[in-house]
Design a protein around this motif. Structure first.
Motif, PDB file in Angstrom:
ATOM      1  N   LEU A  17       0.829  -1.210   0.000  1.00 52.57           N
ATOM      2  CA  LEU A  17       0.000   0.000   0.000  1.00 52.57           C
ATOM      3  C   LEU A  17       0.865   1.263   0.000  1.00 52.57           C
ATOM      4  O   LEU A  17       0.570   2.229  -0.710  1.00 52.57           O
ATOM      5  N   LEU A  18       1.926   1.262   0.804  1.00 48.66           N
ATOM      6  CA  LEU A  18       2.818   2.424   0.841  1.00 48.66           C
ATOM      7  C   LEU A  18       3.531   2.608  -0.495  1.00 48.66           C
ATOM      8  O   LEU A  18       3.693   3.730  -0.976  1.00 48.66           O
ATOM      9  N   PHE A  19       3.944   1.495  -1.078  1.00 50.54           N
ATOM     10  CA  PHE A  19       4.615   1.531  -2.382  1.00 50.54           C
ATOM     11  C   PHE A  19       3.687   2.112  -3.445  1.00 50.54           C
ATOM     12  O   PHE A  19       4.093   2.955  -4.254  1.00 50.54           O
ATOM     13  N   GLN A  20       2.438   1.681  -3.423  1.00 55.91           N
ATOM     14  CA  GLN A  20       1.469   2.162  -4.401  1.00 55.91           C
ATOM     15  C   GLN A  20       1.192   3.654  -4.245  1.00 55.91           C
ATOM     16  O   GLN A  20       0.871   4.345  -5.218  1.00 55.91           O
ATOM     17  N   LYS A  21       1.326   4.155  -3.016  1.00 52.01           N
ATOM     18  CA  LYS A  21       1.095   5.577  -2.768  1.00 52.01           C
ATOM     19  C   LYS A  21       2.318   6.438  -3.074  1.00 52.01           C
ATOM     20  O   LYS A  21       2.273   7.661  -2.946  1.00 52.01           O
ATOM     21  N   ILE A  38       8.484 -10.506  -0.179  1.00 53.75           N
ATOM     22  CA  ILE A  38       8.227  -9.082  -0.394  1.00 53.75           C
ATOM     23  C   ILE A  38       8.646  -8.664  -1.791  1.00 53.75           C
ATOM     24  O   ILE A  38       7.922  -7.963  -2.502  1.00 53.75           O
ATOM     25  N   GLU A  39       9.821  -9.104  -2.216  1.00 53.75           N
ATOM     26  CA  GLU A  39      10.333  -8.724  -3.532  1.00 53.75           C
ATOM     27  C   GLU A  39       9.451  -9.232  -4.661  1.00 53.75           C
ATOM     28  O   GLU A  39       9.398  -8.633  -5.740  1.00 53.75           O
ATOM     29  N   SER A  40       8.740 -10.318  -4.413  1.00 53.90           N
ATOM     30  CA  SER A  40       7.858 -10.857  -5.443  1.00 53.90           C
ATOM     31  C   SER A  40       6.598 -10.009  -5.616  1.00 53.90           C
ATOM     32  O   SER A  40       5.917 -10.083  -6.637  1.00 53.90           O
ATOM     33  N   ASP A  41       6.270  -9.200  -4.589  1.00 54.37           N
ATOM     34  CA  ASP A  41       5.060  -8.382  -4.631  1.00 54.37           C
ATOM     35  C   ASP A  41       5.311  -6.970  -5.159  1.00 54.37           C
ATOM     36  O   ASP A  41       4.497  -6.429  -5.917  1.00 54.37           O
ATOM     37  N   CYS A  42       6.409  -6.351  -4.739  1.00 50.59           N
ATOM     38  CA  CYS A  42       6.689  -4.985  -5.189  1.00 50.59           C
ATOM     39  C   CYS A  42       8.190  -4.708  -5.140  1.00 50.59           C
ATOM     40  O   CYS A  42       8.933  -5.349  -4.397  1.00 50.59           O
ATOM     41  N   ASN A  43       8.586  -3.724  -5.906  1.00 51.35           N
ATOM     42  CA  ASN A  43      10.002  -3.417  -6.078  1.00 51.35           C
ATOM     43  C   ASN A  43      10.471  -2.429  -5.016  1.00 51.35           C
ATOM     44  O   ASN A  43      10.578  -1.225  -5.272  1.00 51.35           O
ATOM     45  N   VAL A  44      10.741  -2.929  -3.817  1.00 48.71           N
ATOM     46  CA  VAL A  44      11.273  -2.076  -2.759  1.00 48.71           C
ATOM     47  C   VAL A  44      12.576  -2.686  -2.249  1.00 48.71           C
ATOM     48  O   VAL A  44      12.837  -3.879  -2.428  1.00 48.71           O
TER      49      VAL A  44
END
Length: 254
Positions: A17-21, A38-44
């Motif tokens: 959610l934070l990444f999307q914002k 985590i890496e599989s869900d978003c690029n942080v």
């Protein structure tokens, strides 16, 4: 920059959610496997190692962290205490997300204990197979205190965890390597297959599959030994993910 201490599905949701914002996020997990999820869900950016208070303070200063969101497991007591201390020392905001638990104190077939030692003392006076569903961190407390041939451990199917089980003298037939959470019917099948008389669990909340474990145990006549959550005086405690996001939006949004 926001540092999210993860290790649960809740933590991954908050990071997403934070990444999307559009927030700059660093995720921290205690294991490499947690980082992979985590890496599989978003690029942080992900830090997959255990951090003490000093490590957190160094990271806060180096990366100019403005807020720590502690979404670690309800039983990861040391991490939360270190995080609160690090935030206080550096003057940044600490937010705690903890999934709701359930009260099983008056549930027939469930015996609740404040810590592992009390639970083990109780189990010493019992007979029959014991299924441990408390993770791998505290397995040695059981293998060093109870008859080893009574114990079955349900753990994550990773090399390091299985090796730890073997090092503790658990045989392959006593290691159930699988990732949950599991359905009630799956749990019942497992209890029956291994002739389990006692199932040891933590109150990890509905997201962690606790209810399905306990209901399955009660329906199959398995005695539940529940380790209660540690009592921690959290600051800024929330049990709704979106409330955490609202606070961050209010305090940090540029």
């Amino acid at each position: 920059m926001i540092l999210v201490l993860s290790g649960t599905s809740d933590g991954r949701k908050i990071i997403e959610l934070l990444f999307q914002k559009g927030y700059d996020v660093i995720a921290s997990t205690a294991t490499k496997y947690g980082g992979i999820l985590i890496e599989s869900d978003c690029n942080v950016e992900v830090i997959s190692e255990k951090m003490e208070q000093d490590d957190m303070e160094k990271l806060i200063r180096k990366r100019k962290i403005e807020c720590i969101v502690d979404a670690t497991h309800p039983y990861a007591e040391k991490v939360s205490v270190n995080a609160m201390a690090a935030c206080k020392s550096t003057g940044i905001k600490y937010l705690r997300y903890e999934r709701k638990g359930n009260s099983y104190e008056k549930t027939d077939g469930v015996s609740c204990f404040p810590d592992y030692d009390k639970a083990i003392s109780y189990l010493k006076g019992t007979k029959g197979n014991i299924l441990l569903t408390v993770g791998s961190n505290n397995l040695q407390l059981f293998t060093s205190s109870l008859e080893i041939d009574r114990l079955y451990a349900r753990v994550l199917p990773t090399y390091s965890v299985i090796k730890k089980c073997e090092d503790l003298r658990l045989l392959p037939k006593q290691i159930v390597a699988a990732q949950g959470p599991f359905t009630k019917e799956f749990n019942k099948a497992m209890y029956n297959n291994y002739n389990i008389k006692y199932m040891v669990t933590k109150d990890s909340g509905d997201e962690g599959g606790t209810e399905e474990k306990i209901k399955g145990a009660i329906e199959t006549g398995v005695n539940v030994v529940l380790i209660k959550r540690p009592k921690i005086n959290y600051i800024n405690l929330y049990d709704n993910i979106y409330d955490i996001i609202k606070v961050i939006d209010k305090d940090l949004k540029k």
